[in-house]
Motif scaffolding. Sequence first.
Motif, PDB file in Angstrom:
ATOM      1  N   SER A  23       0.812  -1.222   0.000  1.00  0.00           N
ATOM      2  CA  SER A  23       0.000   0.000   0.000  1.00  0.00           C
ATOM      3  C   SER A  23       0.842   1.267   0.000  1.00  0.00           C
ATOM      4  N   PHE A  24       2.120   1.170   0.385  1.00  0.00           N
ATOM      5  CA  PHE A  24       2.975   2.348   0.354  1.00  0.00           C
ATOM      6  C   PHE A  24       3.096   2.936  -1.049  1.00  0.00           C
ATOM      7  N   GLU A  25       2.849   2.112  -2.052  1.00  0.00           N
ATOM      8  CA  GLU A  25       2.929   2.589  -3.433  1.00  0.00           C
ATOM      9  C   GLU A  25       1.895   3.671  -3.723  1.00  0.00           C
ATOM     10  N   ILE A  26       0.821   3.690  -2.936  1.00  0.00           N
ATOM     11  CA  ILE A  26      -0.215   4.716  -3.126  1.00  0.00           C
ATOM     12  C   ILE A  26       0.376   6.098  -2.943  1.00  0.00           C
ATOM     13  N   PHE A  27       1.287   6.234  -1.971  1.00  0.00           N
ATOM     14  CA  PHE A  27       1.864   7.541  -1.664  1.00  0.00           C
ATOM     15  C   PHE A  27       2.800   8.037  -2.761  1.00  0.00           C
ATOM     16  N   GLU A  28       3.274   7.123  -3.611  1.00  0.00           N
ATOM     17  CA  GLU A  28       4.155   7.520  -4.708  1.00  0.00           C
ATOM     18  C   GLU A  28       3.369   8.095  -5.881  1.00  0.00           C
ATOM     19  N   LYS A  29       2.054   7.807  -5.923  1.00  0.00           N
ATOM     20  CA  LYS A  29       1.251   8.207  -7.072  1.00  0.00           C
ATOM     21  C   LYS A  29       0.272   9.349  -6.770  1.00  0.00           C
ATOM     22  N   THR A  30       0.051   9.607  -5.490  1.00  0.00           N
ATOM     23  CA  THR A  30      -0.908  10.655  -5.138  1.00  0.00           C
ATOM     24  C   THR A  30      -0.545  11.242  -3.780  1.00  0.00           C
ATOM     25  N   THR A  31      -1.176  12.368  -3.445  1.00  0.00           N
ATOM     26  CA  THR A  31      -0.899  13.041  -2.180  1.00  0.00           C
ATOM     27  C   THR A  31      -1.988  12.723  -1.166  1.00  0.00           C
ATOM     28  N   ILE A  32      -1.558  12.295   0.001  1.00  0.00           N
ATOM     29  CA  ILE A  32      -2.489  12.011   1.087  1.00  0.00           C
ATOM     30  C   ILE A  32      -2.144  12.935   2.252  1.00  0.00           C
ATOM     31  N   SER A  33      -3.072  13.798   2.615  1.00  0.00           N
ATOM     32  CA  SER A  33      -2.797  14.809   3.639  1.00  0.00           C
ATOM     33  C   SER A  33      -3.596  14.558   4.910  1.00  0.00           C
ATOM     34  N   CYS A  34      -3.968  13.319   5.172  1.00  0.00           N
ATOM     35  CA  CYS A  34      -4.697  12.991   6.400  1.00  0.00           C
ATOM     36  C   CYS A  34      -3.936  11.913   7.151  1.00  0.00           C
ATOM     37  N   PRO A  35      -4.223  11.726   8.433  1.00  0.00           N
ATOM     38  CA  PRO A  35      -3.531  10.699   9.222  1.00  0.00           C
ATOM     39  C   PRO A  35      -3.834   9.291   8.705  1.00  0.00           C
ATOM     40  N   ILE A  36      -2.852   8.397   8.906  1.00  0.00           N
ATOM     41  CA  ILE A  36      -2.973   7.010   8.482  1.00  0.00           C
ATOM     42  C   ILE A  36      -2.790   6.098   9.688  1.00  0.00           C
ATOM     43  N   ILE A  37      -3.632   5.099   9.798  1.00  0.00           N
ATOM     44  CA  ILE A  37      -3.389   4.005  10.744  1.00  0.00           C
ATOM     45  C   ILE A  37      -3.176   2.753   9.899  1.00  0.00           C
TER      46      ILE A  37
END
Length: 252
Positions: free
Chosen positions: A65-79
């Motif tokens: 799932s870390f690959e998601i961060f390489e393709k888009t911006t996530i600006s909320c907390p993650i658990i």
Amino acid sequence: MIQKVLIIEDEKPNADRLERLIKSIRPNAQIVDVLECICDSIEWFETHEMPDVVMMDIRLSDGLSFEIFEKTTISCPIIFTTAYDEYAVKAFKYNSIDYLLKPVELDELERAFHKLENTSSAPEPASLANLLNYFQPKDFRTRFLLPYRDGYKSLQINDISYFYSKLKITRAKLHNGTEEIIPLTMEELEEQLNPKDFFRANRQFIIHVDAIEQIHNYFNGKLKIDLKKSPEDMELIVSREKASLLKAWLDF
């Protein structure tokens, strides 16, 4: 206050469990969506407003799932949720990112939500990069070269049932009942052994999954492990803190 939750989990039983737990501790929270793969998650973040928190599994059907961060911006907390072993837990703690070990427990989810509601923050790119590197395929030790008479001999990892430390000396117990002295500390071994096969049961023992004969409930939430071909007077106790890690390791 957590009002909107996004779940990224490819196993429906786990996703359903998360929904039930979230509703039980935050009845007014809305599950905005349940996604099963990386590609759908990327598209979702490109077309929706950020939720208050994302519950994200590490292993999805189409990759990490870390690959998601390489393709888009996530600006909320993650658990993050994970069925990984103790090594993964160490990585998460080092990078200061919240995680829950599967199967997710109600009290652990409550603590994570409470923490986020008081110190909400998005994961830092550097921390995520470290985690991504951590979960890439890694080479683990497959054998030892040990002194023998006037030369050396090779000891294969597959021949070892468990390692134990006594009087500051590390020993390997072999399937055939013999022992070998290993010139490494238990901490060094813990880093070099494949965590899918070996588990650090306590300060004294690192055990192979196939060496376990039986597991018993012990007092105060501890576990007692019987190892195959071990001495009758040997007692292997797993602490309450590590008991859940052991059960998750055996169940994955």
